[in-house]
Design a protein around this motif. Sequence first.
Motif, PDB file in Angstrom:
ATOM      1  N   GLU A 108       1.233  -2.091   8.873  1.00 55.51           N
ATOM      2  CA  GLU A 108       1.692  -2.237   7.481  1.00 55.51           C
ATOM      3  C   GLU A 108       1.935  -3.701   7.127  1.00 55.51           C
ATOM      4  O   GLU A 108       1.527  -4.178   6.068  1.00 55.51           O
ATOM      5  N   TYR A 154       6.197  -0.106   1.459  1.00 55.51           N
ATOM      6  CA  TYR A 154       4.956   0.371   2.096  1.00 55.51           C
ATOM      7  C   TYR A 154       5.243   1.022   3.448  1.00 55.51           C
ATOM      8  O   TYR A 154       4.618   2.012   3.813  1.00 55.51           O
ATOM      9  N   SER A 181      -2.162   6.945  -0.289  1.00 51.85           N
ATOM     10  CA  SER A 181      -3.072   6.553  -1.372  1.00 51.85           C
ATOM     11  C   SER A 181      -4.114   5.698  -0.669  1.00 51.85           C
ATOM     12  O   SER A 181      -3.843   5.152   0.402  1.00 51.85           O
ATOM     13  N   THR A 184       0.273  -5.713   4.078  1.00 52.29           N
ATOM     14  CA  THR A 184       1.049  -5.899   2.845  1.00 52.29           C
ATOM     15  C   THR A 184       1.377  -7.379   2.650  1.00 52.29           C
ATOM     16  O   THR A 184       0.968  -7.996   1.653  1.00 52.29           O
ATOM     17  N   HIS A 236      -7.112   2.807   0.247  1.00 47.50           N
ATOM     18  CA  HIS A 236      -6.980   1.369   0.445  1.00 47.50           C
ATOM     19  C   HIS A 236      -6.977   0.579  -0.872  1.00 47.50           C
ATOM     20  O   HIS A 236      -6.170  -0.341  -1.064  1.00 47.50           O
ATOM     21  N   THR A 240       1.132   8.751  -4.010  1.00 44.12           N
ATOM     22  CA  THR A 240       1.958   8.416  -2.843  1.00 44.12           C
ATOM     23  C   THR A 240       3.091   9.427  -2.687  1.00 44.12           C
ATOM     24  O   THR A 240       3.372   9.902  -1.584  1.00 44.12           O
ATOM     25  N   THR A 280      -1.042  -1.166  -6.548  1.00 42.65           N
ATOM     26  CA  THR A 280       0.385  -1.452  -6.258  1.00 42.65           C
ATOM     27  C   THR A 280       0.569  -2.828  -5.612  1.00 42.65           C
ATOM     28  O   THR A 280       1.540  -3.530  -5.892  1.00 42.65           O
ATOM     29  N   TYR A 288       4.222   5.538   3.340  1.00 44.15           N
ATOM     30  CA  TYR A 288       2.887   5.987   3.759  1.00 44.15           C
ATOM     31  C   TYR A 288       2.892   6.685   5.111  1.00 44.15           C
ATOM     32  O   TYR A 288       3.554   6.236   6.051  1.00 44.15           O
ATOM     33  N   GLN A 347      -6.240   1.543  -3.886  1.00 43.72           N
ATOM     34  CA  GLN A 347      -4.994   1.739  -4.655  1.00 43.72           C
ATOM     35  C   GLN A 347      -3.870   0.899  -4.052  1.00 43.72           C
ATOM     36  O   GLN A 347      -3.081   0.286  -4.771  1.00 43.72           O
ATOM     37  N   ARG A 348      -3.806   0.861  -2.724  1.00 47.53           N
ATOM     38  CA  ARG A 348      -2.732   0.082  -2.074  1.00 47.53           C
ATOM     39  C   ARG A 348      -2.925  -1.421  -2.311  1.00 47.53           C
ATOM     40  O   ARG A 348      -1.969  -2.148  -2.525  1.00 47.53           O
TER      41      ARG A 348
END
Length: 502
Positions: A398, A386, A359, A402, A361, A353, A368, A390, A363-364
């Motif tokens: 977002e 987030y 990063s 998130t 999908h 990041t 994290t 990004y 990984q997100r």
Amino acid sequence: MKIALIFPDQLSNKSYLFLNLESYDQIILFEPLDNFYEIPHHKQKIAFLISSLRHIKQEINHPNIKHEKIIKDHPGLIKFLNNQNEIEPITSIDTVQPSDHKILRDLLFFSQTNSIELNVHNDSKFIAKLEDFEYWSKDKKSLIQEFYYRWLRKKYNILMNDNEPAGGQWNFDKENRKSIKQLKDEIPKRNSLKTDKETFDVMVDVETSFPDAFGSLENFNWAVTRSDAKLKLKEFISSYLFNYGNFQDAMSKDSSLLFHSLISPYLNNGLLCPMEAIDLVELEYKNNQAPINAVEGFVRQILGWREFIRGIYWKYMPQYKTLNFFDTKTKLPEFYWNAETDMYCMHKAISDTKEYAYSHHIQRLMVTGNFALIAGLNPQKVCDWYLGVYIDAHEWVELPNTLGMALFADGGIVGSKPYAASGKYINRMSNFCKDCKYDVNTIIEDDSCPMNFMYWNFLISRENILRKNPRMSLIYNSLDKKDDLFKSKVQAKSKIFIKDIT
Ligand SMILES: Cc1cc2nc3c(=O)[nH]c(=O)nc-3n(C[C@H](O)[C@H](O)[C@H](O)COP(=O)(O)OP(=O)(O)OC[C@H]3O[C@@H](n4cnc5c(N)ncnc54)[C@H](O)[C@@H]3O)c2cc1C
Ligand code: SF4
């Protein structure tokens, strides 16, 4: 004076404003988005948005363009509009549906207070209109992305053979879950783009205006023109699409980008049109150049998830942003900013990041995001992170991803159960764990993987809320097989771990 107000993520050439430039007395290109100043942002994200806007300025043929540039301490959109109104009274403002609810609310307030006409136009960087989502979602008890996706596939005749889905089924998700350990092919190297003078000047402005911003501009390799964005899409189709489906959920310590398209920034600021991407990818399937699991997987992300997420945002805002289903309060650990943690998976996702403002999908979501969920981090703090870090982050996309998908803080609007996972999932999909200080195979030993004990702690601490969810029953059956000593050990270990990192 009739003005057209254009923000850096409203560059779609099909937008009402771009098609009707001659009907305005002044075009305002407004760079300093309020949220650049409200939460820490990645330098590459600001540079990308601003450089794209400055490149597109050359396409705008109008005698009266006011270009409001980023500066160190900008007073904000509304003060700017008030000043403009004093210099020359504004009679009407035309803009495209903004990316976040607050800007829309501010514009409504400003225009009502000053008796100015406000015209908010459809955002042409989406396939469906907000009214389509309203129509589809009306009277539905729960909103399920898969059904909206199927509805849109039929409506726009995408990957359809008459009334049947191409390949005989709607969804090939089960064929999109190969682990990185199954990868035999080399991952092609991405082409580098040249930084032109315009982008270089923007970088200087970003460094001057936001010297303390997150990340660095060193690895900036983002397209800032329509033609380069199209080149990047074509590069994806020719070199990565074939394996995109198979390794969509995989993670690798050797490749940060794997086979992902990296086109979200261009779709989200309007340099690329979503239907253009879908048409080109569908053509590969029709010409037998790409397998159905890759093509359907890609189409589902854009036509399904992207459109659905946007509909959710506008349907549930402004309350959505304040939701905190589990009532979690823990602040964000410092390693979300500096990547200094012994958890290899977290270190890798956060260093990627920092390096790329990107990063992928999984990984997100599963690194994290999963950590934030099982550690009980405060959703609003996590969402700010987030949104800032990004390259493709705008609140409409977002926030539901998130707060809804990763944190389940909306209590089940986006997903029907939390995506909580232990280190076992990360170990299955990646090659991270063998380079980690922690042991992914144990739960309550001294060096056990924190994702493991925090996962069990999450299940125990949320039991009164989650046990009644039918999709959690298998998971709670496994918790029932654990004894009290195990439970008290994971609780104690989690408490100490979370205290140490915050
Ligand atoms: C916690 C979290 C936060 C996220 N924040 C953002 C964000 O701020 N902006 C953003 O564009 N995406 C966000 N996503 C969705 C997704 O991770 C990114 O769209 C994707 O990683 C972008 O990389 P790509 O272009 O290589 O995607 P690919 O894997 O190549 O997918 C193709 C395209 O599908 C679209 N897409 C895929 N998944 C989603 C999704 N869940 N929601 C919306 N569009 C999707 C994107 O436009 C993407 O470019 C988030 C996901 C999670 C779990
Ligand atoms: S052992 Fe645990 S913390 Fe380490 S990389 Fe694997 S999942 Fe992440």
